[in-house]
Design a protein around this motif. Structure first.
Motif, PDB file in Angstrom:
ATOM      1  N   GLY A 147      87.711  56.441  94.063  1.00 55.55           N
ATOM      2  CA  GLY A 147      87.512  55.443  93.015  1.00 55.55           C
ATOM      3  C   GLY A 147      88.747  54.643  92.668  1.00 55.55           C
ATOM      4  O   GLY A 147      88.751  53.908  91.669  1.00 55.55           O
ATOM      5  N   GLU A 148      89.798  54.735  93.499  1.00 52.28           N
ATOM      6  CA  GLU A 148      91.062  54.067  93.191  1.00 52.28           C
ATOM      7  C   GLU A 148      91.784  53.723  94.486  1.00 52.28           C
ATOM      8  O   GLU A 148      91.549  54.347  95.527  1.00 52.28           O
TER       9      GLU A 148
ATOM     10  N   ALA B  40     107.160  46.192  95.078  1.00 52.74           N
ATOM     11  CA  ALA B  40     106.112  46.010  94.072  1.00 52.74           C
ATOM     12  C   ALA B  40     104.846  46.699  94.543  1.00 52.74           C
ATOM     13  O   ALA B  40     104.655  46.935  95.751  1.00 52.74           O
ATOM     14  N   ALA B  41     103.986  47.042  93.597  1.00 57.26           N
ATOM     15  CA  ALA B  41     102.722  47.691  93.938  1.00 57.26           C
ATOM     16  C   ALA B  41     101.692  47.389  92.861  1.00 57.26           C
ATOM     17  O   ALA B  41     102.028  47.288  91.673  1.00 57.26           O
ATOM     18  N   ILE B  42     100.441  47.248  93.301  1.00 59.69           N
ATOM     19  CA  ILE B  42      99.337  46.930  92.397  1.00 59.69           C
ATOM     20  C   ILE B  42      98.370  48.113  92.393  1.00 59.69           C
ATOM     21  O   ILE B  42      97.803  48.461  93.434  1.00 59.69           O
ATOM     22  N   GLU B  43      98.196  48.723  91.229  1.00 58.62           N
ATOM     23  CA  GLU B  43      97.272  49.864  91.098  1.00 58.62           C
ATOM     24  C   GLU B  43      95.882  49.348  90.728  1.00 58.62           C
ATOM     25  O   GLU B  43      95.739  48.527  89.822  1.00 58.62           O
ATOM     26  N   CYS B  44      94.872  49.844  91.432  1.00 59.29           N
ATOM     27  CA  CYS B  44      93.508  49.327  91.248  1.00 59.29           C
ATOM     28  C   CYS B  44      92.493  50.446  91.100  1.00 59.29           C
ATOM     29  O   CYS B  44      92.647  51.529  91.670  1.00 59.29           O
TER      30      CYS B  44
ATOM     31  N   VAL C 290      86.479  45.515  96.654  1.00 59.17           N
ATOM     32  CA  VAL C 290      87.018  44.814  95.494  1.00 59.17           C
ATOM     33  C   VAL C 290      87.507  45.841  94.478  1.00 59.17           C
ATOM     34  O   VAL C 290      86.796  46.814  94.170  1.00 59.17           O
ATOM     35  N   GLY C 291      88.704  45.630  93.969  1.00 54.68           N
ATOM     36  CA  GLY C 291      89.262  46.515  92.950  1.00 54.68           C
ATOM     37  C   GLY C 291      89.810  45.740  91.781  1.00 54.68           C
ATOM     38  O   GLY C 291      90.254  44.591  91.931  1.00 54.68           O
ATOM     39  N   GLN C 292      89.765  46.351  90.604  1.00 54.27           N
ATOM     40  CA  GLN C 292      90.344  45.736  89.408  1.00 54.27           C
ATOM     41  C   GLN C 292      91.722  46.328  89.152  1.00 54.27           C
ATOM     42  O   GLN C 292      91.918  47.551  89.202  1.00 54.27           O
TER      43      GLN C 292
END
Length: 208
Positions: free
Chosen positions: A72-73, A124-128, A150-152
């Motif tokens: 889920g991530e 840098a990193a984007i957690e979704c 698709v992730g938020q």
């Protein structure tokens, strides 16, 4: 000339050379058993900013897709020119559960709001959190071969060295690595950066 995807009028498909350069989504995800996967995807981009969302597209149901759904991530770490060889190494088809981090000599760093780690060496990193997977069914129907995940975005890590005193991210200084067609890659030259403002009413906002 006119290139027809059905008749293949060139010896090499120009599509990826034209939809380029593309940012690389370096996706880390954990499956339901806690096994970790790290893979690069050049069919990757941001698709919304309120709330922030990203997508990556997988040819087949590969581990990054399956793990993102199961856990889920997922996390997208920034692929920079300095990390090009490590990024490329993580594209190797390893057996499920074998660590791409170890193979590429990378360090997993704890994320803030999700379980999958980010790449510690990445600027840098984007957690979704996973939102949905969309099968990309072609015209005329049939089975999808590509699947768009698709992730938020729930948290963003940025190395302090790349945040300006004004609070902006200096993207050029991070030297983003991007994919072209064939075997080509590109890196951003910070000296080539310039700023443009849209015409009045064109959509510029203080957030951008």
């Amino acid at each position: 000339m006119h290139y027809d995807p059905e008749t293949r009028t060139l010896p090499h498909n120009p599509f990826k050379a034209l939809v380029a350069p593309r940012p690389i989504g370096w996706i880390s995800a954990l499956d339901a058993q806690g096994r970790l996967n790290l893979s690069p995807y050049s069919f990757f981009n941001g698709v919304a900013d309120n709330p922030e969302m990203v997508m990556f597209s997988s040819l087949g149901r590969k581990d990054a897709l399956a793990f993102a759904e199961e856990g889920g991530e997922f996390v997208c770490s920034f692929a920079s020119l300095d990390l090009k060889d490590a990024m490329n190494a993580t594209s190797a088809p390893l057996p499920r559960g074998e660590s791409e981090f170890a193979v590429a000599g990378l360090t997993p760093a704890p994320s803030r709001k999700v379980r999958p780690p980010r790449v510690a060496e990445s600027p840098a990193a984007i957690e979704c959190r996973w939102l949905q997977t969309i099968p990309l069914v072609p015209l005329g129907g049939g089975e999808a071969t590509y699947f768009m995940v698709v992730g938020q975005v729930v948290s963003i890590y940025i190395d302090d060295r790349f945040v300006t005193p004004e609070g902006r991210v200096d993207t050029g200084a991070m030297r983003p690595l991007m994919r072209g067609g064939y075997f080509d890659y590109f890196a951003v030259d910070a000296q080539a950066r310039f700023e443009m403002r849209r015409p009045a009413g064109g959509g510029d906002t203080p957030r951008g």
